[in-house]
Design a protein around this motif. Structure first.
Motif, short mmCIF file in Angstrom:
data_model
loop_
_atom_site.label_atom_id
_atom_site.label_comp_id
_atom_site.label_asym_id
_atom_site.label_seq_id
_atom_site.Cartn_x
_atom_site.Cartn_y
_atom_site.Cartn_z
N ASP A 232 0.83 -1.21 0.00
CA ASP A 232 0.00 0.00 0.00
C ASP A 232 0.86 1.26 0.00
O ASP A 232 0.59 2.20 -0.73
CB ASP A 232 -0.93 0.02 1.21
CG ASP A 232 -2.02 -1.03 1.14
OD1 ASP A 232 -2.32 -1.51 0.02
OD2 ASP A 232 -2.57 -1.37 2.20
N LEU A 233 1.91 1.26 0.81
CA LEU A 233 2.80 2.41 0.89
C LEU A 233 3.51 2.64 -0.46
O LEU A 233 3.56 3.76 -0.95
CB LEU A 233 3.83 2.20 2.00
CG LEU A 233 4.82 3.34 2.20
CD1 LEU A 233 4.97 3.65 3.67
CD2 LEU A 233 6.16 2.99 1.60
N VAL A 234 4.00 1.58 -1.05
CA VAL A 234 4.73 1.69 -2.32
C VAL A 234 3.79 2.15 -3.44
O VAL A 234 4.12 3.06 -4.21
CB VAL A 234 5.43 0.36 -2.69
CG1 VAL A 234 6.03 0.41 -4.08
CG2 VAL A 234 6.52 0.04 -1.65
N ARG A 235 2.60 1.55 -3.50
CA ARG A 235 1.65 1.95 -4.54
C ARG A 235 1.17 3.39 -4.34
O ARG A 235 0.96 4.11 -5.32
CB ARG A 235 0.48 0.97 -4.59
CG ARG A 235 0.87 -0.38 -5.18
CD ARG A 235 -0.32 -1.30 -5.36
NE ARG A 235 -0.97 -1.63 -4.09
CZ ARG A 235 -0.59 -2.61 -3.28
NH1 ARG A 235 0.44 -3.39 -3.62
NH2 ARG A 235 -1.23 -2.85 -2.16
N ALA A 236 1.03 3.82 -3.09
CA ALA A 236 0.64 5.21 -2.83
C ALA A 236 1.73 6.15 -3.32
O ALA A 236 1.45 7.17 -3.95
CB ALA A 236 0.38 5.42 -1.34
#
Length: 174
Positions: free
Chosen positions: A53-57
C-alpha cells in the motif's frame, strides 16, 4: 571498456549475495529448488521492508509495471524485490542503514521495517525478474555486486508514501 552480459552480472550478483548465507551450498540449493534463499541481513546489506500500500501510494498507481518503473527511478536503479503473496517490497540498502537515527528510533513505523542484524530474508534468485513467472521477483535488478539503494532515496520514498497514504485517509474520512 568491458561489456558484461546480463547473465554474467546475475552470476556476479548471486555470488555476492551468497556471502550472506549461513551456508552458500545450502542457499544455492534453495535457489535451485524453490527460487528463494534465506540470507542474513546486517553485514553486507540491510533491507527496508515496505508494504505494498505504501509503495503503490508513493507510485500513485496499482499497475505493477508502473510501480516497478517508479521504484527504479525513485531509488536510482537500486535493487528491489517484491513478494507478491505478502505484497511486501524489499529495498536492499547498505548495512549502515540500520544505524541511522530514524530507523534506530523507529520513526518510519507505518508499513516499514529495517531488517538488519539478526534478521534473515528470503531473497529470490537474481535472474527472477518476471512477475508472471515467480511469486517473488526483482522489480529492480541489482546491477552488480554491492550495488545498493541510496539510503536517502529510500527514506524519501517511505516518507512520501506515508504522506500520500495519510492524505488519502484524511480525504476519505472527511
Amino acid at each position: 571498456m568491458f561489456v558484461h552480459t546480463r547473465r554474467e552480472r546475475e552470476v556476479a550478483v548471486g555470488t555476492w549475495l551468497l556471502l550472506s548465507a549461513q551456508s552458500a551450498d545450502r542457499a544455492r540449493m534453495e535457489w535451485k529448488k524453490g527460487g528463494i534463499a534465506l540470507l542474513r541481513c546486517g553485514a553486507l546489506f540491510a533491507a527496508i521492508r515496505m508494504n505494498g500500500d505504501l509503495v503503490r501510494a508513493a507510485a500513485d498507481t496499482d499497475d505493477a509495471e508502473r510501480v516497478d518503473a517508479f521504484l527504479e527511478e525513485a531509488l536510482c536503479g537500486g535493487p528491489v524485490f517484491v513478494d507478491q503473496h505478502s505484497a511486501q517490497y524489499y529495498a536492499l540498502v547498505p548495512a549502515s542503514m540500520q544505524d541511522r537515527r530514524e530507523w534506530r528510533e523507529r520513526r518510519h513505523l507505518d508499513g516499514t521495517k529495517c531488517l538488519g542484524r539478526d534478521s534473515y530474508l528470503g531473497v529470490p534468485r537474481p535472474e527472477f525478474t518476471e512477475p508472471d513467472h515467480h511469486f517473488s521477483y526483482w522489480c529492480v535488478s541489482m546491477d552488480g555486486p554491492g550495488d545498493l539503494c541510496p539510503v536517502e532515496a529510500v527514506s524519501q520514498l517511505v516518507t512520501y508514501g506515508q504522506y500520500r497514504l495519510a492524505t488519502a485517509e484524511a480525504r476519505s474520512g472527511a
